[in-house]
Design an enzyme around this catalytic site. Sequence first.
Site, PDB file in Angstrom:
ATOM      1  N   ASP A  83       6.041 -13.676  34.447  1.00 24.50           N
ATOM      2  CA  ASP A  83       5.706 -14.738  33.603  1.00 24.50           C
ATOM      3  C   ASP A  83       5.596 -14.320  32.064  1.00 24.50           C
ATOM      4  O   ASP A  83       5.597 -13.127  31.836  1.00 24.50           O
ATOM      5  CB  ASP A  83       3.978 -14.829  33.982  1.00 24.50           C
ATOM      6  N   GLU A 133      10.333 -15.899  33.196  1.00 23.93           N
ATOM      7  CA  GLU A 133      10.260 -16.674  32.040  1.00 23.93           C
ATOM      8  C   GLU A 133      10.583 -15.878  30.709  1.00 23.93           C
ATOM      9  O   GLU A 133       9.854 -15.485  30.055  1.00 23.93           O
ATOM     10  CB  GLU A 133       8.883 -17.194  32.164  1.00 23.93           C
TER      11      GLU A 133
HETATM   12  C1  GLC Z   1       3.388 -19.188  31.323  1.00 24.81           C
HETATM   13  C2  GLC Z   1       3.123 -19.959  32.627  1.00 24.81           C
HETATM   14  C3  GLC Z   1       2.046 -20.950  32.280  1.00 24.81           C
HETATM   15  C4  GLC Z   1       0.940 -20.042  31.744  1.00 24.81           C
HETATM   16  C5  GLC Z   1       1.219 -18.979  30.483  1.00 24.81           C
HETATM   17  C6  GLC Z   1       0.188 -18.080  30.223  1.00 24.81           C
HETATM   18  O1  GLC Z   1       4.092 -19.999  30.570  1.00 24.81           O
HETATM   19  O2  GLC Z   1       4.247 -20.497  33.209  1.00 24.81           O
HETATM   20  O3  GLC Z   1       1.665 -21.770  33.253  1.00 24.81           O
HETATM   21  O4  GLC Z   1      -0.335 -20.853  31.408  1.00 24.81           O
HETATM   22  O5  GLC Z   1       2.346 -18.353  31.113  1.00 24.81           O
HETATM   23  O6  GLC Z   1       0.282 -17.152  31.541  1.00 24.81           O
END
Ligand code: GLC
Length: 548
Positions: free
Chosen positions: A208, A278
């Site tokens: 994440d 991500e």
């Molecule tokens: C990422 C996740 C999202 C979350 C954020 C904070 O972007 O995909 O859903 O709210 O991180 O953890």
Amino acid sequence: MTFDSQSSAEPWWQRAVIYQIYPRSFRDSNGDGIGDLAGIVEQSDYLSEMLGVDAVWLSPFYPSPMADFGYDVANYTDVDPIFGDLATFDELVAQAHRRGIHVIIDWIPNHTSDQHPWFQASRLSRDNPKRDWYIWADAKPDGSLPNNWLSVFGGPAWTWDQRTEQYYLHTFLDRQPDLNWSNPDVQAAMFDTLRFWLERGVDGFRIDVAHHIMKDPELRDNPPNPHPGFLLHKAFGEYDSQVHLYDKAHPEVHRVFRELRRLLDSYSVERPRVAVAEIHEFDLSLWASYYGAHLDELHMPFNFGLLRAPWTAQGVRAVVDGLEAAVPAGAWPNYVVGNHDEPRIATRIGPARARIAMMLLLTLRGTPTLYYGDELGMRDVPIPPEQVQDPWEQNVPGLGLGRDPQRTPMQWNGNPHAGFCPPDVTPWLPVAADYELVNVVAERDDQRSMLSLTRQLLRLRRISQALTAGAYHPVDGVPNTCFVYLRQWDSQRVLVALNFSGEQQMLHLSEPAHGSVAISTHLDREGPVDLTDFSLRGHEGCLIELAE
Ligand code: GLC
Ligand code: CA
């Protein structure tokens, strides 16, 4: 079709299609209106028999106060009772592995929940041994915030802690304090959580907001954003008023990922384990740096280019060509058209174009991630204000940032609540109004449905070395509303021709001049065609096998 199914040397994650499951919304097995791990186990055959995907990515299922629906973790090595328990998780992995499906789990290193025992200790006193596990800072002499950093979810990124009279940093909600990754004890403890799941048999992690974990140690102010408009793929409101130079992506992040890669590699002897991450970074050379200078960091930083591409043949081709040029030699690309944070593709571009998007996603060179429900053409569900769940929408209302519409229950059948939960139970988010038409059972029996299209594309992809591993060559000299490309492996060649317009378009190709349509997005034609004079109907894509 004569695609051959030769086995190959690529690691599984390069051949795989990853199916993202948002556990809250997939299947409720025990009638509390919230999806759970046992619900996923129940649907193992859907994943293997109906779809035939190679991997699932599970959004978080850890114990959590659910302030951000599990992206606020209170314990990294357990399962929240809402979702089940470790035994059910083990069963999920066993059922998946029995079917040849790999299991990737979400790992949230940037922040914990404020309820995590580490933060509870950290906030007790300035000299607590866990104090430095989070990022604390004094107020400025005039009492104001330590710097100008902003929370992605609205407001300042700092919250005052009364007891110890310092601010703590939170890139997201104040209930999601940021861990201090420059403290080696934090890294050691977090790496232990990876080991815990690796030993339980998981095949990889989706990391994440991976680029956020390291910040400027001097906590310098971000400069103002000189360009009007937005930074990422959508407008974030006030967050876009700054260039996020100092509050994320400090170069030290690469050291952490090299060490993380060494950890994964040490578990990869029997079978490869993968790190998907991500990374919201649209400067492609910066983005590519997350593969590592020696391909020694993340296997696949997510590529979100298609989320912000103008949905035209030229716009999409520019993203694909740009990515192909940016991916380092020896590294492997990937594509995303939807996830739990983005409006659904069928809503963004409409149902007809979503079929083109599915053919695109499943035929480009790179690992596709398929968001649950997109295989049915599920659309965003409008959420009345009083039913809003997402804290982002609650904090920054009215900008369309809320993510509930794309997280609604999976549509299994025409029963009440689309079969997601028992009829007498209220699901945690409302089910789409069109569920009686858009659901697994109805679409399974409809030979022209989105599900039928997705299943056939997945099948063709599975058996085609050209589609899984072959080179990508864009084809020029076609109408500018069409995106045409070749996928090639040895003498095996597949042509993909996508018409982004609503009108008929003619292709006049001389090389290749002949082929055989394996599938049209309209699901109504197959067989030999003359490519010197080939017509694509409006919003039609064709996958054409070429003679060897
Ligand atoms: C990422 C996740 C999202 C979350 C954020 C904070 O972007 O995909 O859903 O709210 O991180 O953890
Ligand atoms: Ca449940």
